[in-house]
Write a protein that holds these residues in place. Structure first.
Motif, short mmCIF file in Angstrom:
data_model
loop_
_atom_site.label_atom_id
_atom_site.label_comp_id
_atom_site.label_asym_id
_atom_site.label_seq_id
_atom_site.Cartn_x
_atom_site.Cartn_y
_atom_site.Cartn_z
N LEU C 206 -4.79 46.56 62.66
CA LEU C 206 -4.58 47.97 62.31
C LEU C 206 -3.29 48.54 62.85
N PHE C 207 -2.84 48.03 64.01
CA PHE C 207 -1.71 48.68 64.65
C PHE C 207 -0.48 47.77 64.78
N GLY C 208 -0.58 46.54 64.29
CA GLY C 208 0.54 45.63 64.41
C GLY C 208 1.68 46.04 63.49
N LEU C 209 2.90 45.80 63.94
CA LEU C 209 4.06 46.22 63.16
C LEU C 209 4.66 45.05 62.38
N GLN C 210 4.10 43.87 62.53
CA GLN C 210 4.68 42.68 61.91
C GLN C 210 3.70 42.10 60.90
N TRP C 211 4.16 41.87 59.69
CA TRP C 211 3.29 41.25 58.69
C TRP C 211 4.02 40.05 58.13
N SER C 212 3.56 38.85 58.51
CA SER C 212 4.12 37.63 57.90
C SER C 212 3.05 36.56 57.86
N PRO C 213 2.12 36.65 56.93
CA PRO C 213 1.00 35.73 56.88
C PRO C 213 1.39 34.36 56.36
N GLN C 214 2.57 34.26 55.75
CA GLN C 214 2.91 33.03 55.04
C GLN C 214 2.95 31.81 55.95
N ILE C 215 3.34 32.00 57.21
CA ILE C 215 3.51 30.84 58.08
C ILE C 215 2.18 30.27 58.53
N ALA C 216 1.08 30.90 58.21
CA ALA C 216 -0.19 30.43 58.75
C ALA C 216 -0.94 29.53 57.78
N ILE C 217 -0.22 28.85 56.90
CA ILE C 217 -0.92 28.06 55.89
C ILE C 217 -1.64 26.86 56.51
N ARG C 218 -0.93 26.12 57.37
CA ARG C 218 -1.57 24.94 57.95
C ARG C 218 -1.74 25.12 59.45
N ALA C 219 -2.80 24.55 59.95
CA ALA C 219 -3.15 24.79 61.36
C ALA C 219 -2.15 24.11 62.31
N ASP C 220 -1.55 23.00 61.85
CA ASP C 220 -0.70 22.27 62.79
C ASP C 220 0.75 22.74 62.75
N GLN C 221 1.01 23.78 61.94
CA GLN C 221 2.38 24.24 61.86
C GLN C 221 2.76 25.02 63.10
N VAL C 222 4.06 25.08 63.35
CA VAL C 222 4.54 25.88 64.47
C VAL C 222 4.33 27.36 64.14
N GLY C 223 3.89 28.09 65.12
CA GLY C 223 3.70 29.53 64.90
C GLY C 223 2.61 29.81 63.90
N SER C 224 1.57 28.96 63.94
CA SER C 224 0.55 29.06 62.90
C SER C 224 -0.29 30.31 63.01
N SER C 225 -0.15 31.01 64.12
CA SER C 225 -1.01 32.19 64.26
C SER C 225 -0.68 33.24 63.21
N GLY C 226 0.55 33.27 62.74
CA GLY C 226 0.93 34.27 61.75
C GLY C 226 0.93 35.65 62.36
N ALA C 227 1.44 36.60 61.60
CA ALA C 227 1.44 37.97 62.09
C ALA C 227 0.71 38.81 61.07
N PHE C 228 -0.33 39.48 61.53
CA PHE C 228 -1.16 40.24 60.60
C PHE C 228 -1.20 41.72 60.95
N GLY C 229 -0.04 42.27 61.27
CA GLY C 229 0.01 43.70 61.55
C GLY C 229 0.19 44.47 60.24
N ALA C 230 -0.76 45.31 59.90
CA ALA C 230 -0.78 45.88 58.56
C ALA C 230 -0.02 47.19 58.43
N ILE C 231 0.55 47.66 59.54
CA ILE C 231 1.26 48.95 59.48
C ILE C 231 2.35 48.97 58.39
N PRO C 232 3.18 47.93 58.29
CA PRO C 232 4.22 47.97 57.24
C PRO C 232 3.61 48.10 55.84
N LEU C 233 2.44 47.49 55.63
CA LEU C 233 1.80 47.60 54.32
C LEU C 233 1.34 49.03 54.06
N PHE C 234 0.72 49.63 55.10
CA PHE C 234 0.27 51.02 54.92
C PHE C 234 1.47 51.91 54.62
N ALA C 235 2.54 51.68 55.38
CA ALA C 235 3.72 52.53 55.21
C ALA C 235 4.26 52.37 53.79
#
Lengths: 429, 281, 462
Positions: C206-235
């Motif tokens: 709800l309060f994250g400022l970063q939205w980049s879900p694309q990197i979370a496709i595979r579990a073994d990828q670097v930075g797989s956690s992804g960023a799911f901050g939806a503020i930019p979408l709301f804005a």
């Protein structure tokens, strides 16, 4: 007192000019608003039509084709197997070589062959399979040109641009001009556009598959939404006791009508595909999702239609001893049916134009074949528009606009039908 | 007599139109505020007012009575051109206000309506506060120089409408929250706030109970000191109580006009007599 | 036998049962005249048909919904250890998917081993047996229940009442589908969202400022956690909706005012339906229009002023969305303006107000609650609108208020996350459901409030 009135009148008159200026300004704002709205309608339609009308014609090139058994590589065989795997592209190549004997270099030749659509050999194959006796004979056949050539002939590739900025170089343009001079280039009605499924080649792509998909989805929607919608309306309007439960249903229906369509897509994905295990991309699932979306529209319209039947009709029927159910089905329903049908047609028109939920359930696939039933993978007409709108080729812009014209034609005729129906059966009690 | 009573309405109207020789009684007054001459009103293809002529004097209350649909309200609405708002309505003839033709093409309806105010059948206060209701007219016409002048006008109008004492503590509350009689007095206050010369009242008491009606009637009598009032009413008693002159309308014609006490005690025309004695209405 | 064929057979059987029941009612022994019957013979026919069809259809429904799970259960128990050894439940379900794909003749993801082939055959075989058994059981049930119904027919049978009460139940059941649909939406979306929030904390979302879900496709990828901050979408959603309302509200409202207060009958008959055409145009067409005509136009005219505009600017999407909403606002406003009683207009005009003064100071304030309700409904549409933004707005989650920049919206992200191949356990896919839940809740609140406001308003003047 007379004094006071005079001064009042003076004051009123003093501000009149200013007030009337305001009045005129306000009126003008209203006119501007309407003009803006109408301007947008005009802009929308002119841009779609001016972009799209040319897609109903397709540039064809008349080539002399000799069904040479040797070139086809079939020898003496005339059976289906041999004919379907023969090399028809060779026939086209041979014919082109004859017209342009001076083109010798391999690279140039490849460009030359590319002028004719890759669908042309398939056309020849179909001809030969239908009539194997054609082998050895000689015919002048109109074959579809490649989409770039099509665009050039239609004047949508700017010849004045420098060669490097154009999709076709001067040599190819020269060839096309020579063919045109020979009178073997013509614009023929584009039947492919209406009959074919999707294709990567614009000149072979059509909306036939998408229309079939839309048809199956709408059929499912109609078969489910109309009876359920009408039954719900009858129950709520005629039988339901006025209590919390029916209030809840009513609020629920009104809210459902305003839920974003994409949420219905999510529901379809989770419910019909993940839980019920129905196949992705199937018009059946699309139809189910659209059913849920159109239900509120149909229910609201049907209830309004039932409400407009005067209570005197019900009292008359009940008065001569009809049961409640008989009253509703014999007397009220026939009177309300035109209104219900009008609502249903409008709901179906909405469903036909709906795109977003179909994306969710996978009706967005690249489907070449025309679906044979509601369980085959397919797209729908608006989704096809969405898919083509993404393609970079100029020829697809044209086809997107044409597909939109077809979609709008369907929608406008459905709405007209609804208006006519309403006019014909409109009755004031 | 009996035959006439049972005759179908259509025949009766033909009888009236055929035998009508002109308004009975004296329709003129000395120094009239308004004069109407040969006024005809058509709604689409319906001839609603036929050849009506009438003078309205200064500081008098003129009552217009008659059976429903007889055109008395239509005539009233001609006097401040409220019929302009109805598309299909055409008015011909001549209506003068202080010697000026109000249907003159060059005449502006906005100041006209500031001079000839109107109170309607159903109380129709704006969904605003009591204060804003009364201040509406002075505001749009720019009558008050400053806030205190406006306050004064509002208070003065409410006092003259006899409403001040009842609402002075809740001027900012919505006008729609008042009782029916209070609402109608608010509408009258709203009308007199622009100091009109003539006030038209279209059955102002028909939606009110007897006590509220009595108050309004009292008010009308007081207002006569400063304004000319034309009132349309269903109730003959009301006409008798508040008016100095009365006109009787029947099927679009002004049948008879005269001093109120004379009309009610000694009507000249048979139709007037039938109406007043209650034979029809 | 396929279920559809079976349903068709059932329908035919019901028609036969109808005829049988009706005949029997006519030919009941000891019946002098039809008037001796309690109900008309047609009701006896319907009565028999109901006995024939309803139990069988219920059984068919239940059977169809439990057959596949049973078959899968049987299959999993029988799977050779070579396939199942050492697999987690998630991997096991992938294997199962492969088997089912094989069985349907679709393309599978993994390699095809003979064991898998055998399992697929077994799966098909079990399904076949199930379907055959289903047909036999259902049809036998039909025959049994029909004979029951047939036997019950007698002169005293109150067939009409029974048929009518069944019909009444059917009507009642139909009316609950709308409720079930809402519940379906809530549960489907909520269930997946809860799974998402198990992986990504609610506050991050709800309060994250970063939205980049694309990197979370595979579990073994670097930075797989992804960023799911939806503020930019709301804005982004708010920015585009705001632009849309900025276009739609003034234009729609003024158009409604002009049409209902000023326009001549002729202008009204032509302009109103023409404006309403805008409401019937599918959103995909608006999207195409935005991308093809409006966006380049904005970019070019911005370039004229030396301003750099993105070709997927928020302005283009918002503008076109505003056009789409014009008829929505204008027809709702038209309704509420017409509901303002003429008496108020008369009162104002009789005081010497001009037409525009009457409209601005009396009509609009009186209609305001209704207009506000309409605007709220339009806002909820703008927020939930998908196709225009998918086609004309961008994918990059910029946090900006510049309308010439590219922004992305909630709906765009739902589409991007869910179109194409998906795994149902990755946060990427589940994020779409979380966004959907949010969208549903926001629009629901807006709609409830708007409908209340409008309803209250109607009550005032009716």
């Amino acid at each position: 007192m007379a004094d006071r009135s005079t001064t009042t009148l003076d004051k009123v008159n003093a501000s009149l000019a200013r007030r009337y200026a305001k009045e005129r300004r306000f009126r003008r704002m209203g006119l501007v608003a309407i003009a803006t709205g109408l301007l947008f309608v005009l802009l929308l339609f002119t841009s779609i039509i001016s972009n799209g009308y040319s897609a109903f014609w397709q540039t064809h090139v008349k080539l002399d084709i000799t069904f040479n058994a040797e070139q086809l590589g079939i020898g003496d065989a005339r059976d289906f197997e041999a004919l379907s795997s023969a090399d028809y592209a060779a026939l086209v190549r041979a014919s082109l070589k004859e017209i342009f004997p001076e083109v010798r270099e391999r690279k140039e030749r490849r460009k030359l062959y590319k002028m004719i659509s890759t669908g042309a050999p398939l056309l020849l194959r179909e001809m030969l399979i239908n009539d194997p006796s054609l082998v050895g004979s000689h015919h002048a056949i109109w074959l579809p040109a490649d989409d770039d050539i099509d665009m050039l002939v239609k004047g949508q590739i700017d010849r004045t641009l420098p060669e490097s900025a154009r999709r076709l170089n001067d040599q190819v343009v020269g060839w096309v001009d020579r063919l045109t001079e020979n009178g073997v280039v013509a614009q023929l009605f584009n039947t492919t556009f209406f009959t074919a499924g999707d294709s990567r080649e614009p000149e072979l792509a059509g909306i036939g598959g998408a229309i079939t998909g839309s048809f199956y989805a709408l059929l499912v929607t109609l078969l489910l939404a109309f009876p359920i919608g009408v039954a719900t309306a009858i129950y709520l309007e005629e039988f339901a006791p006025k209590n919390r439960w029916t209030d809840l249903i009513e609020i629920n229906i009104n809210n459902l009508a305003a839920v974003p369509s994409i949420v219905f897509g999510l529901l379809g994905l989770a419910l019909f595909i993940n839980i019920a295990g129905l196949p992705r991309s199937a018009p059946l699932v699309g139809g189910l999702v659209l059913t849920l979306m159109t239900l509120p529209t149909i229910i609201i319209a049907s209830r309004a239609a039932l409400k407009s039947v005067p209570p005197s009709i019900r009292e008359a029927a009940i008065g001569i001893g009809a049961s409640k159910m008989q009253t509703v089905f014999h007397h009220v329903l026939p009177q309300a049916l035109p209104g219900m049908l009008t609502g249903t047609i409008i709901g179906m028109a909405q469903a036909l134009g709906e795109t977003a939920p179909l994306l969710m359930i996978g009706m967005v696939a690249f489907v070449v074949d025309i679906p044979g039933g509601p369980l085959d993978p397919s797209t729908a007409l608006p989704v096809q528009i969405f898919l083509w709108a993404d393609s970079p080729e100029r020829a697809f812009v044209e086809r997107t606009s044409a597909a939109i014209m077809v979609l709008l034609a369907f929608l406008i005729s459905m709405n007209l039908l609804a208006v006519l129906l309403r006019k014909k059966f409109e009755r004031r009690w | 007599m009996i035959v006439e009573k049972t005759a179908p309405a259509e025949d009766a109207s033909q009888v009236i139109h055929a035998n009508f020789g002109g308004t009975v009684g004296d329709l003129t007054v000395a120094e009239p505020r308004m004069t109407a001459r040969n006024v005809n009103v058509h709604y689409a293809d319906k001839h609603a007012i036929i050849d009506v002529s009438l003078d309205i004097g200064r500081h008098e209350v003129v009552a217009l009575i008659g059976p429903s649909g007889c055109g008395k309200s239509t005539f009233l609405r001609c006097l401040n051109r409220m019929n302009d708002t109805i598309d299909s309505c055409r008015v011909s003839g001549e209506i003068m206000l202080d010697g000026q033709d109000i249907y003159d093409k060059k005449l502006d309806v906005v100041p006209l309506r500031a001079r000839v105010g109107m109170v309607f059948q159903k109380p129709n206060p704006f969904p605003k506060s009591i204060y804003d209701n009364v201040a509406y007219g002075p505001r749009i016409h720019g009558l008050a120089e400053d806030q205190s002048a406006l306050d004064e006008m509002v208070e003065d109008s409410l006092r003259r409408a006899g409403l001040w004492d009842e609402v002075k503590d809740r001027l900012q509350q919505p006008g729609t929250g008042l009782s029916g009689g209070q609402q109608q007095r608010l509408c009258i206050a709203r009308t007199i706030a622009v100091s009109p010369e003539v006030i038209l009242m279209d059955e102002p008491c028909s939606a009110l109970d007897p006590i509220a009606t009595a108050k309004i009637e009292e008010l009308i009598d007081e207002l006569r000191q400063n304004f000319t009032i034309v009132i349309v009413t269903h109730s003959m008693q009301q006409a008798a109580r508040v008016s100095q002159r009365t006109g009787y309308f029947h099927l679009g014609r002004l049948i008879e006009v005269g001093k109120t006490d004379e009309i009610f005690t000694n009507p000249q025309h048979k139709l007037t007599e039938d109406y007043i004695t209650g034979r029809f209405g | 036998m396929q279920s559809t064929t079976l349903i068709l057979i059932l329908l035919v059987l019901m028609a036969v049962a109808f005829q049988l029941g009706r005949r029997r009612a006519y030919n009941l022994p000891g019946l002098g005249c039809i008037c001796d019957l309690n109900s008309l013979p047609i009701y006896h026919g319907l009565y028999t048909a109901i006995w024939c069809g309803i139990p069988a259809l219920i059984l068919l429904g239940i059977w169809s919904s439990i057959q596949t799970p049973i078959v899968i259960n049987l299959l999993m128990n029988d799977l050779p250890a070579a396939i199942t050894a050492g697999l987690t439940p998630a991997e096991l379900s992938l294997v199962l998917n492969d088997i089912r794909n094989l069985a349907y003749g679709n393309i599978t993801s993994g390699e095809i081993s003979p064991e898998l082939m055998a399992a697929a055959d077994r799966y098909n075989q079990l399904q076949q047996i199930g379907l055959a058994a289903q047909s036999i059981v259902v049809i036998s049930l039909t025959l049994i229940t029909t004979s029951f119904g047939w036997r019950f027919i007698s002169p005293e049978l109150r067939a009409r009442n029974k048929v009518e009460s069944v019909l009444r139940w059917l009507l009642l059941i139909s009316s609950t589908i709308a409720i079930l649909c809402t519940l379906g939406i809530i549960f489907a979306v909520l269930f997946e969202s809860v799974r998402f929030f198990e992986m990504i904390p609610l506050t991050d979302f709800l309060f994250g400022l970063q939205w980049s879900p694309q990197i979370a496709i595979r579990a073994d990828q670097v930075g797989s956690s992804g960023a799911f901050g939806a503020i930019p979408l709301f804005a982004g959603t708010l920015l585009i909706s705001f632009i849309a309302m900025l276009v739609a509200v003034p234009v729609g409202l003024m158009a409604a005012i002009y049409l209902s207060e000023y326009a001549s009958q002729r202008l009204r008959t032509y302009a109103k339906p023409l404006l309403e055409i805008l409401a019937g145009i599918p959103t995909v067409v608006y999207g195409f229009f935005a991308a093809l005509v409006v966006a380049p136009m904005i970019r070019d005219s911005a370039a004229q002023f030396g301003v750099d505009a993105s070709s997927e600017s928020a302005l283009a999407a918002g503008l076109v969305m505003g056009i789409m909403l014009i008829p929505f606002i204008s027809s709702l406003s038209d309704d509420v303006i017409n509901a303002v009683p003429q008496a108020l207009r008369d009162a104002s005009l009789a005081l010497g107000a001009t037409h525009s003064e009457t409209i601005r100071q009396v009509v609009i304030p009186a209609a305001l609650p209704g207009i506000v309700g309409g605007v709220l409904l339009a806002a909820s549409r703008a927020i939930g609108e998908t196709m225009i933004v998918v086609m004309a707005a961008g994918l990059s989650a910029n946090l900006t208020v510049n309308p010439l920049d590219s922004v992305t919206t909630v709906t765009v992200q739902i589409v991007t996350l869910l179109v194409g191949d998906q795994e149902f356990d990755s946060p990427k896919t589940l994020a779409a459901f979380a966004l959907g839940l949010l969208l549903f809740l926001v629009t629901l609140v807006l709609n409830v409030v708007a409908l209340r406001v409008v309803r209250k308003y109607r009550e005032v003047y009716e």
